[in-house]
Design an enzyme around this catalytic site. Structure first.
Site, PDB file in Angstrom:
ATOM      1  N   ARG A 258       0.746  -1.438   0.187  1.00 43.49           N
ATOM      2  CA  ARG A 258       0.028  -0.001  -0.023  1.00 43.49           C
ATOM      3  C   ARG A 258       0.844   1.313   0.120  1.00 43.49           C
ATOM      4  O   ARG A 258       1.790   1.293   0.795  1.00 43.49           O
ATOM      5  CB  ARG A 258      -0.816   0.246   1.296  1.00 43.49           C
ATOM      6  CG  ARG A 258      -1.949  -0.983   0.985  1.00 43.49           C
ATOM      7  CD  ARG A 258      -2.969  -0.603   0.139  1.00 43.49           C
ATOM      8  NE  ARG A 258      -4.185  -1.627   0.036  1.00 43.49           N
ATOM      9  CZ  ARG A 258      -4.181  -2.631  -0.811  1.00 43.49           C
ATOM     10  NH1 ARG A 258      -3.142  -2.784  -1.511  1.00 43.49           N
ATOM     11  NH2 ARG A 258      -5.195  -3.499  -0.866  1.00 43.49           N
ATOM     12  N   GLN A 291      -7.238   7.170  -4.672  1.00 39.67           N
ATOM     13  CA  GLN A 291      -7.049   6.247  -5.871  1.00 39.67           C
ATOM     14  C   GLN A 291      -8.059   6.514  -6.795  1.00 39.67           C
ATOM     15  O   GLN A 291      -9.073   6.256  -6.398  1.00 39.67           O
ATOM     16  CB  GLN A 291      -6.813   4.913  -5.479  1.00 39.67           C
ATOM     17  CG  GLN A 291      -6.064   4.216  -6.524  1.00 39.67           C
ATOM     18  CD  GLN A 291      -5.777   2.585  -6.017  1.00 39.67           C
ATOM     19  OE1 GLN A 291      -5.014   2.549  -5.150  1.00 39.67           O
ATOM     20  NE2 GLN A 291      -6.156   1.921  -6.780  1.00 39.67           N
ATOM     21  N   HIS A 315      -2.404   0.752  -9.906  1.00 36.19           N
ATOM     22  CA  HIS A 315      -2.404  -0.441  -9.382  1.00 36.19           C
ATOM     23  C   HIS A 315      -2.947  -1.507 -10.083  1.00 36.19           C
ATOM     24  O   HIS A 315      -4.498  -1.796 -10.103  1.00 36.19           O
ATOM     25  CB  HIS A 315      -3.543   0.104  -8.021  1.00 36.19           C
ATOM     26  CG  HIS A 315      -3.650  -0.984  -6.984  1.00 36.19           C
ATOM     27  ND1 HIS A 315      -4.559  -0.710  -5.795  1.00 36.19           N
ATOM     28  CD2 HIS A 315      -3.309  -2.080  -6.739  1.00 36.19           C
ATOM     29  CE1 HIS A 315      -4.506  -1.821  -5.052  1.00 36.19           C
ATOM     30  NE2 HIS A 315      -3.827  -2.599  -5.582  1.00 36.19           N
TER      31      HIS A 315
END
Ligand code: NAI
Length: 364
Positions: A258, A291, A315
């Protein structure tokens, strides 16, 4: 009839052309028809809209009994939202990593949080090994040089190394961290280290010849550090300015866990100064807790003094098509167990009713 709300990412044209992109709004984890046939409501409650009071997420969370989210486009379930979600009983993470949910608030409000443990751990471990290699071998600037039409081997070779003979350490040696260690064995590194409050079983450590390091600062010895632990109170900002000072000068750092485990600005400064030779991973849940990452996020472009060392990607490491099949199936089984009142697979339970069931989200 149960109301199931799913916050997924927008798949666009790709999702229309590729039905195996299951984790998208368009393809609804492959569960929409099945759920409707069971008499429950999902249609109209699958969306990517997740920020602000007018988002579908914040509007529908008030009625939802089950929330399905994915770490790839996280619906941030804060304590405030949990307090408004009076019917919410179950949060399912389609994937691995439930830090976008306030887990302590879920404990307090007796909301269960389950994820599809193991569903994408191989996908991430492969990505970690790839990232280590592309940084150590200085691959990205070499490829960019070719695309530009240039050819100056020495500019690349001056900062390209072999992985053989280097010391590699993982922060977190759970499912992903251990698979990274396993995949590194044939590279004949000098040593493999791990830092984790949960020691590996002796036979597992022996199988990969990994040595446990109990003092994080002892990571000084590592040429490569890879971060593979969950984000929680004990790991947020763990790799900060102070810790980076203890890294071996010119180390490579790979963080696919993360983003917020690393301090954004401290990492960028360390890369610019050459304290780090490279940083790679996904820009995930950064310090602003958003995000997709903003267009001007410093990690998108920051480079080392020799113009390389950046291996950042969106991601996607854990959302390969293979992984999507596994986490979509897993999310469906969790939902089915819930609807039919059947027991859940214990390894998927992060928060049970009123308590943490997993030991991975911090020592308590
Ligand atoms: P896991 O639960 O199998 O292993 C996590 C390990 O981290 C455990 O051994 C735990 O003891 C250790 N740990 C926890 N806090 C620590 C600390 N303060 N210091 C050192 N070790 C600590 O989890 P798994 O499957 O290996 O996944 C790890 C994380 O990777 C997930 O929580 C998620 O955040 C991230 N992930 C990222 C993906 C991606 O697409 N980039 C996909 C899947 C997971």
């Amino acid at each position: 009839m149960k109301v199931v709300l799913a916050i997924l990412y927008e798949g666009g044209q790709a999702a229309k052309e590729e039905p195996r992109l299951l984790g998208t709004v368009e393809n609804k984890l492959g569960i929409a028809e099945w759920l409707t046939s069971q008499g429950h409501e999902l249609i109209g409650k699958v969306s990517s809209s997740k920020e602000g009071p007018d988002s579908d997420f914040q509007k529908h969370i008030v009625d939802a009994e089950v929330l399905i989210t994915t770490p790839f486009h996280p619906g941030y379930l804060t304590r405030d939202l949990i307090e408004k979600a009076k019917n919410l009983k179950l949060c399912i993470t389609a994937g691995v990593g439930s830090d976008h949910i306030d887990l302590n608030a879920a404990v307090d409000h007796r909301i269960q949080v389950l994820e599809v443990s193991g569903s994408n751990v191989v996908s991430v471990a492969e990505h970690v090994v790839m990232s280590i290699l592309l940084l150590v071998r200085n691959f990205v600037p070499a490829h960019e040089m070719i695309e530009r039409g240039d050819w100056q081997v020495s500019d690349i070779a001056r900062n390209a190394f072999d992985l053989e003979g280097k010391v590699v350490g993982t922060i977190g040696a759970g499912r992903i961290g251990y698979r990274v260690l396993q995949r590194l064995v044939p590279f004949d590194t000098k040593e493999l280290l791990y830092y984790d409050y949960a020691p590996l079983p002796a036979a597992a450590a022996e199988a990969v010849k990994a040595r446990r390091v109990e003092d994080l600062k002892a990571y000084l010895q590592c040429d490569v550090v890879t971060v593979n632990c969950p984000l929680h109170e004990g790991t947020r900002g763990l790799v900060n300015e102070e810790l980076l000072k203890h890294f071996k000068k010119g180390a490579w750092l790979v963080n696919t866990a993360r983003g917020a485990i690393c301090d954004k600005d401290a990492v960028a400064a360390a890369l610019k100064s050459g304290q780090l030779s490279g940083y790679s991973g996904n820009i995930i849940g950064d310090v602003w807790n958003v995000q997709p990452a903003p267009k001007d996020h410093v990690w998108r472009t920051v480079k080392n003094p020799l113009g390389g060392g950046n291996g950042m990607v969106p991601h996607y490491s854990g959302t390969t098509l293979d992984a999507q099949a596994r986490y979509a199936n897993g999310a469906k089984s969790i939902l089915e167990n819930y609807l039919l009142n059947k027991p859940q697979d214990p390894q998927n339970i992060i928060v049970g009713i009123g308590k943490y069931e997993s030991k991975a989200y911090g020592q308590r």
